[in-house]
Design an enzyme around this catalytic site. Structure first.
Site, PDB file in Angstrom:
ATOM      1  N   GLY A  53       0.988  -1.239  -0.120  1.00  0.00           N
ATOM      2  CA  GLY A  53      -0.125   0.042   0.024  1.00  0.00           C
ATOM      3  C   GLY A  53       0.929   1.126   0.091  1.00  0.00           C
ATOM      4  O   GLY A  53       2.121   1.268   0.282  1.00  0.00           O
ATOM      5  N   GLN A  58       3.182   9.810   1.070  1.00  0.00           N
ATOM      6  CA  GLN A  58       4.364   9.243   1.078  1.00  0.00           C
ATOM      7  C   GLN A  58       5.470   9.590  -0.085  1.00  0.00           C
ATOM      8  O   GLN A  58       6.760   9.218   0.004  1.00  0.00           O
ATOM      9  CB  GLN A  58       4.279   7.720   1.112  1.00  0.00           C
ATOM     10  CG  GLN A  58       3.630   7.097   2.348  1.00  0.00           C
ATOM     11  CD  GLN A  58       3.524   5.791   2.338  1.00  0.00           C
ATOM     12  OE1 GLN A  58       2.450   5.160   2.251  1.00  0.00           O
ATOM     13  NE2 GLN A  58       4.512   5.100   3.024  1.00  0.00           N
ATOM     14  N   CYS A 116       6.842   0.270   7.346  1.00  0.00           N
ATOM     15  CA  CYS A 116       5.994   1.120   6.456  1.00  0.00           C
ATOM     16  C   CYS A 116       7.159   1.806   5.678  1.00  0.00           C
ATOM     17  O   CYS A 116       8.308   1.934   6.121  1.00  0.00           O
ATOM     18  CB  CYS A 116       5.546   2.131   7.429  1.00  0.00           C
ATOM     19  SG  CYS A 116       4.932   3.714   6.520  1.00  0.00           S
ATOM     20  N   LEU A 117       6.938   1.884   4.440  1.00  0.00           N
ATOM     21  CA  LEU A 117       7.936   2.472   3.423  1.00  0.00           C
ATOM     22  C   LEU A 117       8.656   3.757   3.959  1.00  0.00           C
ATOM     23  O   LEU A 117       9.539   3.965   3.598  1.00  0.00           O
ATOM     24  CB  LEU A 117       7.399   2.269   2.125  1.00  0.00           C
ATOM     25  CG  LEU A 117       6.991   1.217   1.476  1.00  0.00           C
ATOM     26  CD1 LEU A 117       6.347   1.201   0.212  1.00  0.00           C
ATOM     27  CD2 LEU A 117       8.317   0.245   1.301  1.00  0.00           C
ATOM     28  N   HIS A 158      -3.795   1.425   7.908  1.00  0.00           N
ATOM     29  CA  HIS A 158      -2.733   1.796   7.811  1.00  0.00           C
ATOM     30  C   HIS A 158      -2.398   2.883   6.945  1.00  0.00           C
ATOM     31  O   HIS A 158      -2.003   4.287   7.164  1.00  0.00           O
ATOM     32  CB  HIS A 158      -1.493   0.571   7.302  1.00  0.00           C
ATOM     33  CG  HIS A 158      -0.081   1.242   7.403  1.00  0.00           C
ATOM     34  ND1 HIS A 158       0.926   0.906   8.250  1.00  0.00           N
ATOM     35  CD2 HIS A 158       0.377   2.094   6.425  1.00  0.00           C
ATOM     36  CE1 HIS A 158       2.101   1.283   7.981  1.00  0.00           C
ATOM     37  NE2 HIS A 158       1.948   2.114   6.735  1.00  0.00           N
ATOM     38  N   GLU A 159      -3.084   2.840   5.823  1.00  0.00           N
ATOM     39  CA  GLU A 159      -3.098   3.648   4.595  1.00  0.00           C
ATOM     40  C   GLU A 159      -3.912   4.910   4.864  1.00  0.00           C
ATOM     41  O   GLU A 159      -3.325   6.008   4.453  1.00  0.00           O
ATOM     42  CB  GLU A 159      -3.325   3.198   3.364  1.00  0.00           C
ATOM     43  CG  GLU A 159      -2.294   2.127   2.614  1.00  0.00           C
ATOM     44  CD  GLU A 159      -0.998   2.337   2.890  1.00  0.00           C
ATOM     45  OE1 GLU A 159      -0.466   3.453   2.442  1.00  0.00           O
ATOM     46  OE2 GLU A 159      -0.116   1.427   3.202  1.00  0.00           O
ATOM     47  N   HIS A 162      -2.178   7.214   7.032  1.00  0.00           N
ATOM     48  CA  HIS A 162      -1.419   8.299   6.378  1.00  0.00           C
ATOM     49  C   HIS A 162      -1.849   9.664   5.928  1.00  0.00           C
ATOM     50  O   HIS A 162      -1.505  10.717   5.706  1.00  0.00           O
ATOM     51  CB  HIS A 162      -0.601   7.657   5.135  1.00  0.00           C
ATOM     52  CG  HIS A 162       0.570   6.727   5.582  1.00  0.00           C
ATOM     53  ND1 HIS A 162       1.725   7.195   5.983  1.00  0.00           N
ATOM     54  CD2 HIS A 162       0.948   5.401   5.128  1.00  0.00           C
ATOM     55  CE1 HIS A 162       2.666   6.225   6.095  1.00  0.00           C
ATOM     56  NE2 HIS A 162       2.079   5.128   5.690  1.00  0.00           N
TER      57      HIS A 162
HETATM   58 NI    NI Z   1       3.096   3.188   5.432  1.00  0.00          NI
END
Ligand code: NI
Length: 202
Positions: A53, A58, A116-117, A158-159, A162
């Site tokens: 995701g 991000q 998380c990226l 999670h997304e 963000h």
């Molecule tokens: Ni993330």
């Protein structure tokens, strides 16, 4: 195939202000623009092979756009017992614009390691609701509603966090924050209940 195949956008890391403030809703008419459609393609190509995701903040854009894809080949890297425990099944690529989420039962929660990226190199145990309902526009502006459970419900929470300017760091069990290297060498092979006994719930 699209022109953006293989291109990767730079992923912002924790501390970038765009990750710590709420994202703006997208004007539905703007989804007709080539720029926004190209952004979505680029978000997918950025995500391919490295995650499941990605939210627009991000990649540096404070807009309420999320792309999700959890293909079977990524899940092949995870032990079958863990996949079952995580209730993780393949999820086809899709886009959520201006999404809202409702937790179905706040008492029905599951705790698993999450990464998380934008918090590159770390993992932590994060409790999340097991079942949610989400409403959003698709990439062409058509509204849809979905119920989600298990790992997919976790990805959505999670997304959408963000988009609200929140990272998993404020949801995690703080004592379970570990390096991704340590996770893959040691903790990923333990049952989650055991990891939780050793690292979490302080
Ligand atoms: Ni993330």
């Amino acid at each position: 195939m699209s022109l953006s195949d293989g291109l990767k956008l730079r992923i912002e890391q924790a501390g970038a202000s765009v990750l710590h403030q709420p994202a703006r809703p997208v004007e539905p008419d703007a989804l007709r623009s080539a720029e926004l459609q190209q952004l979505i393609d680029l978000m997918f190509s950025t995500l391919h092979g490295i995650g499941v995701g990605l939210a627009a903040p991000q990649v540096g854009l404070g807009l309420q756009v999320v792309v999700i894809e959890d293909p079977a080949h990524l899940q092949g890297q995870v032990a079958p017992e863990l996949l079952r425990e995580q209730e993780r099944v393949p999820i086809a690529p899709h886009v959520l614009v201006n999404p809202t989420l409702r937790i179905e039962d706040d008492a029905d929660r599951a705790t698993f390691f999450e990464g998380c990226l934008s918090v590159d190199g770390y993992r932590a145990l994060v409790p999340r609701a097991r079942r949610v309902r989400v409403q959003a526009l698709d990439r062409f502006g058509a509204p849809f509603e979905r119920q989600a459970s298990g790992w997919y419900a976790r990805i959505l929470q999670h997304e959408l966090d963000h988009l609200a300017g929140r990272l998993y760091l404020e949801r995690m069990l703080p004592s379970s924050f570990i390096s991704a290297t340590s996770y893959s060498q040691h903790w990923s092979q333990l049952p989650v209940a055991e990891a939780r006994r050793l690292l979490g719930d302080r």
